[in-house]
Design a protein around this motif. Structure first.
Motif, PDB file in Angstrom:
ATOM      1  N   GLU A  16      53.978 -21.263  44.766  1.00  0.00           N
ATOM      2  CA  GLU A  16      52.874 -20.344  44.516  1.00  0.00           C
ATOM      3  C   GLU A  16      51.876 -20.931  43.531  1.00  0.00           C
ATOM      4  O   GLU A  16      50.665 -20.749  43.662  1.00  0.00           O
ATOM      5  CB  GLU A  16      53.392 -18.990  44.034  1.00  0.00           C
ATOM      6  N   ALA A  17      52.371 -21.652  42.540  1.00  0.00           N
ATOM      7  CA  ALA A  17      51.477 -22.312  41.589  1.00  0.00           C
ATOM      8  C   ALA A  17      50.686 -23.420  42.278  1.00  0.00           C
ATOM      9  O   ALA A  17      49.486 -23.603  42.017  1.00  0.00           O
ATOM     10  CB  ALA A  17      52.277 -22.889  40.422  1.00  0.00           C
ATOM     11  N   ALA A  18      51.344 -24.158  43.162  1.00  0.00           N
ATOM     12  CA  ALA A  18      50.651 -25.201  43.904  1.00  0.00           C
ATOM     13  C   ALA A  18      49.579 -24.593  44.804  1.00  0.00           C
ATOM     14  O   ALA A  18      48.463 -25.127  44.916  1.00  0.00           O
ATOM     15  CB  ALA A  18      51.648 -26.012  44.740  1.00  0.00           C
ATOM     16  N   ARG A  19      49.895 -23.484  45.430  1.00  0.00           N
ATOM     17  CA  ARG A  19      48.927 -22.789  46.284  1.00  0.00           C
ATOM     18  C   ARG A  19      47.704 -22.361  45.458  1.00  0.00           C
ATOM     19  O   ARG A  19      46.563 -22.562  45.862  1.00  0.00           O
ATOM     20  CB  ARG A  19      49.569 -21.577  46.938  1.00  0.00           C
ATOM     21  N   ALA A  20      47.962 -21.765  44.297  1.00  0.00           N
ATOM     22  CA  ALA A  20      46.855 -21.313  43.449  1.00  0.00           C
ATOM     23  C   ALA A  20      46.003 -22.495  42.976  1.00  0.00           C
ATOM     24  O   ALA A  20      44.769 -22.409  42.929  1.00  0.00           O
ATOM     25  CB  ALA A  20      47.414 -20.546  42.250  1.00  0.00           C
ATOM     26  N   PHE A  21      46.653 -23.593  42.632  1.00  0.00           N
ATOM     27  CA  PHE A  21      45.951 -24.803  42.184  1.00  0.00           C
ATOM     28  C   PHE A  21      45.034 -25.328  43.285  1.00  0.00           C
ATOM     29  O   PHE A  21      43.862 -25.644  43.048  1.00  0.00           O
ATOM     30  CB  PHE A  21      46.990 -25.849  41.797  1.00  0.00           C
ATOM     31  N   ILE A  22      45.557 -25.404  44.496  1.00  0.00           N
ATOM     32  CA  ILE A  22      44.772 -25.920  45.620  1.00  0.00           C
ATOM     33  C   ILE A  22      43.608 -24.999  45.950  1.00  0.00           C
ATOM     34  O   ILE A  22      42.458 -25.435  46.060  1.00  0.00           O
ATOM     35  CB  ILE A  22      45.678 -26.117  46.857  1.00  0.00           C
TER      36      ILE A  22
END
Length: 236
Positions: free
Chosen positions: A145-151
């Motif tokens: 989820e953090a990677a998704r938000a970052f992208i």
């Protein structure tokens, strides 16, 4: 012997300072839990330490999945072909490199002397690789989820722009040629130059009895796309 200024700190010292981790926290909206992941993500193979290639491999897949999932839900009525065009236009190396350049990745890459001298810090390919490795680091450090938000945070403007015209420039040029009873556009690689980590490709696109246009990029496909876009702007 006259000293002409303070020596530049070694990049390892820079990466060990709080400003690097502060930068990571700023671009990811989260304090890094494992600082070594991000140091590795910023380390080029020329430096000799453990480099970013494995993280780049992982980040590339995470980026593709996140963008594909977002497009799937954002455009529920679009067929696979149009979704693929959108996806390809958002996860390419040049796009990753441009995102990296905008968030200041080049200031934090750990490079060997030869790569520094060759300008690798400003190479779109190297920047793109590091961008993907940072995605991999965020994924391992904080989860999906953090990677998704970052992208989505750093790709937001590009996703919005893609809504305006899903057609890829090469497809648009081919459609234009067919609609105007012209032959299919032809693409020719006319030049390849630069160091191995920052190759530049120049491609010429020609439509018979109309004209030709050239474009240069860090990948052949990107050069072809650029040439098609320039052709459309010039002749249509």
């Amino acid at each position: 012997m006259v000293q002409r200024g303070s020596p530049r700190p070694h990049r390892e010292e820079i990466l060990s300072r709080t400003d690097f981790l502060d930068w990571i926290a700023a671009i990811t909206d989260a304090q890094p839990l494992n600082a070594n992941l991000y140091k590795r993500a910023a380390t080029h193979g020329s430096h000799g330490d453990e480099d970013y290639q494995r993280l780049e491999f992982l980040g590339d897949r995470v980026l593709g999945l996140v963008i594909a999932d977002h497009l799937y839900h954002e455009f529920p009525l679009e067929p696979e072909g149009q979704l693929s065009q959108r996806l390809n236009g958002l996860v390419s190396g040049p796009v990753c490199g441009d995102v990296a350049r905008q968030i200041g990745v080049g200031d934090h890459i750990l490079l060997g002397k030869q790569a520094r001298d060759d300008g690798a810090r400003h190479s779109i390919k190297v920047l793109g690789d590091v961008m993907e490795s940072l995605i991999g680091a965020v994924y391992l450090d904080h989860g999906m989820e953090a990677a998704r938000a970052f992208i989505l945070k750093h790709w937001d403007d590009r996703i919005s722009a893609a809504v305006k015209d899903v057609r890829h420039p090469k497809s648009a040029l081919q459609e234009w040629a067919a609609a105007n009873n012209r032959r299919v556009p032809t693409y020719e690689l006319i030049d390849k130059s630069g160091p191995h980590h920052d190759l530049k490709f120049t491609v010429r696109v020609t439509v018979t009895n109309i004209g030709s246009v050239e474009a240069t990029a860090s990948a052949i496909q990107a050069a072809e796309t650029g040439a098609a876009k320039k052709f459309l702007e010039k002749f249509t």
